[in-house]
Design an enzyme around this catalytic site. Structure first.
Site, PDB file in Angstrom:
ATOM      1  N   ASP A  24      -0.077   4.226   6.029  1.00 28.42           N
ATOM      2  CA  ASP A  24       1.037   2.695   6.286  1.00 28.42           C
ATOM      3  C   ASP A  24       1.035   1.947   6.988  1.00 28.42           C
ATOM      4  OD1 ASP A  24       4.898   2.477   4.449  1.00 28.42           O
ATOM      5  OD2 ASP A  24       3.404   1.025   4.824  1.00 28.42           O
ATOM      6  N   ASP A 125      -1.607  -2.608   1.800  1.00 28.69           N
ATOM      7  CA  ASP A 125      -0.361  -2.032   3.258  1.00 28.69           C
ATOM      8  C   ASP A 125      -1.044  -0.418   3.272  1.00 28.69           C
ATOM      9  OD1 ASP A 125       1.522  -2.137   1.539  1.00 28.69           O
ATOM     10  OD2 ASP A 125       2.226  -2.261   3.375  1.00 28.69           O
ATOM     11  N   GLU A 126      -1.175   0.550   2.194  1.00 20.94           N
ATOM     12  CA  GLU A 126      -1.512   1.467   2.132  1.00 20.94           C
ATOM     13  C   GLU A 126      -2.718   2.124   1.326  1.00 20.94           C
ATOM     14  OE1 GLU A 126       2.828   2.685  -0.383  1.00 20.94           O
ATOM     15  OE2 GLU A 126       3.144   1.000   0.625  1.00 20.94           O
TER      16      GLU A 126
END
Length: 411
Positions: A24, A125-126
DNA sequence: TCTGGGGTCCTAGGACCC
DNA sequence: TCTGGGGTCCTAGGACCC
């Protein structure tokens, strides 16, 4: 290394304990903008109260990402910009840069993929990676730390890595103390590390569910884990109850999905800077979102069988209407006309409108059946209009990309 | 203080068919 | 003429995620 003759997920499911990482990016958009600014010789905005947001002069802009100093002052994602400025008048505000964000995302994903090809991108973003065949429980933290440090050294931004025996636990672990940290959450640690947390921190427990649970005296994830299925089912319904019960007890057998799922719907919406009542303004916005949505489905070679339109009023209540088409379409005019008709049914023409949106769903790849006998004779004209629109739009996008590449070369 | 934009999944009720 | 029950599709609305 000799490649395994089995699909990677086949082997471990049978006899290898699962080890999942969740990676993350810390305050993703803010970190990514910071990296760019630092490269340009600007100060590091991660060290001061700063945010990424839409146009700050628009009263309706909200915060997209906040630095850790900003978060400590109570400025969080989705805070209105005007409110954030009241909290912190010296707040540094930067505008988002989508093309740059996509590059940063690709950068960290490709580093993660080197650690394991069994990777599921969860958002920009993960991601999850399945490390079951790549490490053992006793060197997982070492590898996770190496991964986190490699991203920082190569790309200039930090991530949290959550290590656990399933996706849920890995994701919960990556949310522990930030930034730039590795945390584990093994099943044996659930009682000690997860159960004391407020129930809201559990994945899928949002505001409404939290309210319902706390009203019933359920404050922590541990309380939820111990709650009987009968009560929980009465509170949230059977399907959701089962999921919550499993998750609160740290169980989750969902696999790391490497296939990118096809889109099931497309939508676009516009929020006006002032609530509007003039039908001409509303119609212009509807036209714009119809062009965007129809362009996207053509780009991805889809046709849609369902069109929906929705309006949001001052008090945030939403009215929507959807309809099934006789046959799937990707023609802007067809979609727009359905939307216009439904807008007439859903909106009284008087109540001020905050937001208008349009969506399509029930997507197929089947080629449009041309039934010229029944088809609107103007259809050829509509298709030609769309063709020219798509061409112009992609030229515009190409030009944007070229300008971007040039700028990068100059740096 | 006054709330963006883009998605997914679930539920419930009504229509329709067998 | 009036009836049961199951399956499926459609629409509206709500909850959650990033």
């Amino acid at each position: 290394m000799i490649p395994s003759p089995y699909p990677e997920d086949f082997v471990y499911l049978h006899f290898v304990p699962r080890i999942i990482f969740h990676i993350d990016v810390n305050s993703a958009f803010l970190s990514w903008s910071a990296v760019k600014l630092v490269r340009e010789g600007q100060p590091d905005i991660r060290l001061v109260p700063s945010v990424v947001s839409g146009d700050p002069s628009d009263r309706r802009s909200i915060i997209t990402a906040a630095s850790i100093p900003a978060k400590k002052m109570g400025i969080k994602t989705a805070t209105p910009v005007t409110m954030a400025l009241r909290i912190c008048p010296t707040l540094v505000i930067v505008r988002g840069d989508w093309e740059w964000y996509k590059q940063c995302s690709e950068g960290f994903i490709s580093i993660c993929r080197r650690y394991s090809p069994v990777l599921q991108q969860f958002s920009i973003d993960e991601c999850f990676i399945d490390m079951s065949l790549r490490c053992k429980a006793d060197n997982a933290v070492e590898l996770a730390t190496q991964l986190k440090d490699e991203i920082k050294a190569q790309l200039g931004f930090t991530v949290n890595v959550g290590v656990g025996s399933n996706k849920l636990l890995a994701k919960m672990a990556s949310d522990f103390e930030k930034p730039d940290k590795v945390h584990t959450l093994w099943e044996s640690e659930v009682r000690e590390k997860m159960w004391p947390l407020p129930v809201r921190e559990l994945l899928w427990v949002g505001k409404k569910t939290e309210a319902r649970l706390t009203a019933y005296g359920i404050g922590t994830i541990g309380d939820l884990a111990k709650l009987g299925m009968g009560s929980l089912t009465r509170l949230v319904g059977q399907k959701f109850a089962q999921q919550l019960h499993e998750n609160a007890n740290g169980r989750d057998d969902s696999p790391v999905e490497t296939e990118v799922a096809e889109a099931k719907s497309y939508s676009a919406e516009r929020t006006f800077s002032k609530d509007l009542t003039d039908p001409k303004d509303i119609d212009r916005a509807l036209f714009n979102v119809a062009c965007i949505v129809a362009h996207r489905i053509r780009r991805d070679d889809f046709r849609a069988s369902t069109v929906s339109v929705f309006v949001k009023y001052k008090d945030f209540t939403v009215s929507q209407k959807q309809t099934s088409l006789g046959q799937p379409t990707d023609v802007t005019a067809v979609i727009l006309n359905e939307a216009r008709r439904m807008l007439g049914e859903v909106w009284d023409g008087v109540t001020p409108i905050r937001q208008v949106g349009l969506g399509v769903s029930k997507l197929t790849h089947e080629s449009a059946i041309q039934m010229s006998l029944f088809e609107d004779p103007k259809m050829d004209y509509y298709r030609e209009w769309d063709r020219q629109f798509d061409e112009q739009r992609s030229n515009y996008e190409d030009a944007k990309m070229l300008a971007y590449e040039r700028k990068k070369k100059d740096e």
